[in-house]
Design a protein around this motif. Structure first.
Motif, PDB file in Angstrom:
ATOM      1  N   UNK A 171       0.809  -1.216   0.000  1.00 53.66           N
ATOM      2  CA  UNK A 171       0.000   0.000   0.000  1.00 53.66           C
ATOM      3  C   UNK A 171       0.847   1.272   0.000  1.00 53.66           C
ATOM      4  N   UNK A 172       2.139   1.125   0.205  1.00 53.19           N
ATOM      5  CA  UNK A 172       3.034   2.280   0.068  1.00 53.19           C
ATOM      6  C   UNK A 172       3.168   2.701  -1.392  1.00 53.19           C
ATOM      7  N   UNK A 173       2.722   1.829  -2.305  1.00 52.46           N
ATOM      8  CA  UNK A 173       2.778   2.119  -3.731  1.00 52.46           C
ATOM      9  C   UNK A 173       1.548   2.875  -4.239  1.00 52.46           C
ATOM     10  N   UNK A 174       0.602   3.203  -3.338  1.00 51.34           N
ATOM     11  CA  UNK A 174      -0.610   3.913  -3.759  1.00 51.34           C
ATOM     12  C   UNK A 174      -0.256   5.294  -4.303  1.00 51.34           C
ATOM     13  N   UNK A 175      -0.946   5.710  -5.362  1.00 49.94           N
ATOM     14  CA  UNK A 175      -0.742   7.081  -5.849  1.00 49.94           C
ATOM     15  C   UNK A 175      -1.078   8.086  -4.739  1.00 49.94           C
ATOM     16  N   UNK A 176      -0.371   9.185  -4.721  1.00 48.75           N
ATOM     17  CA  UNK A 176      -0.579  10.179  -3.668  1.00 48.75           C
ATOM     18  C   UNK A 176      -1.746  11.122  -3.961  1.00 48.75           C
TER      19      UNK A 176
ATOM     20  N   UNK B 141      -7.506  -6.611   1.614  1.00 50.93           N
ATOM     21  CA  UNK B 141      -7.160  -5.569   0.642  1.00 50.93           C
ATOM     22  C   UNK B 141      -6.164  -4.571   1.227  1.00 50.93           C
ATOM     23  N   UNK B 142      -6.204  -4.411   2.541  1.00 52.88           N
ATOM     24  CA  UNK B 142      -5.312  -3.477   3.230  1.00 52.88           C
ATOM     25  C   UNK B 142      -3.988  -4.130   3.640  1.00 52.88           C
ATOM     26  N   UNK B 143      -3.756  -5.354   3.152  1.00 53.85           N
ATOM     27  CA  UNK B 143      -2.448  -5.974   3.332  1.00 53.85           C
ATOM     28  C   UNK B 143      -2.331  -7.009   4.433  1.00 53.85           C
ATOM     29  N   UNK B 144      -3.414  -7.362   5.078  1.00 54.69           N
ATOM     30  CA  UNK B 144      -3.353  -8.341   6.172  1.00 54.69           C
ATOM     31  C   UNK B 144      -3.601  -9.745   5.654  1.00 54.69           C
ATOM     32  N   UNK B 145      -3.062 -10.713   6.386  1.00 57.87           N
ATOM     33  CA  UNK B 145      -3.279 -12.113   6.067  1.00 57.87           C
ATOM     34  C   UNK B 145      -3.373 -12.888   7.369  1.00 57.87           C
TER      35      UNK B 145
END
Length: 150
Positions: free
Chosen positions: A74-79, A121-125
């Motif tokens: 999610x650090x790759x999300x457009x700003x 979707x927010x990166x958890x597993x």
């Protein structure tokens, strides 16, 4: 938060409203701005979710929910602007069966499945026990905040 719902098999407006509230809370929990986040939610029958589960996960059976994140990090999300973080696919028929098995309402099960998928979707597993504990804690927090507890 912009959630794009499929029209087919969509639950009642009360559940949809709670999903929107829960989605916003999930995003806020991760320190993100809900005004910039888009998620699509599709409701499918058992045959379709079975086919999707087999195609994308290699699991040849019906499941309750599938999550399709659009970003590995999610650090790759457009700003700037809105961004779709992924797709949620829910099988209401399977949710009804599970609600009966677990002894709670179909609405609670649908909302839990949505919250669960949002955290994917927010990166958890939940493959490792520590990750599972963290994810379950977040799910229960959001369910509590929307007034849906066990």
């Amino acid at each position: 938060m912009n959630i794009i719902f499929s029209e087919e098999r969509m639950p009642g407006q009360a559940v949809v409203d709670k999903m929107i509230e829960a989605g916003k809370l999930c995003v806020l929990e991760e320190g993100m701005n809900p005004e910039t986040i888009v998620v699509s939610v599709t409701f499918v029958d058992e045959e379709e979710i079975h086919a999707l589960n087999k195609q994308y996960r290699g699991v040849d059976r019906v499941t309750d929910v599938l999550s399709f994140p659009q970003f590995d990090d999610l650090n790759d999300l457009p700003e700037e602007g809105e961004v779709c973080i992924g797709d949620v696919v829910i099988c209401p028929e399977q949710a009804l069966l599970q609600a009966d098995d677990f002894g709670h309402s179909p609405e609670r099960e649908l909302l839990y499945l949505f919250v669960h998928s949002m955290f994917h979707l927010l990166g958890y597993d939940h493959m490792e026990e520590d990750d599972k504990t963290e994810m379950r804690g977040k799910e229960e927090l959001i369910m509590s905040k929307i007034g849906i507890e066990r």
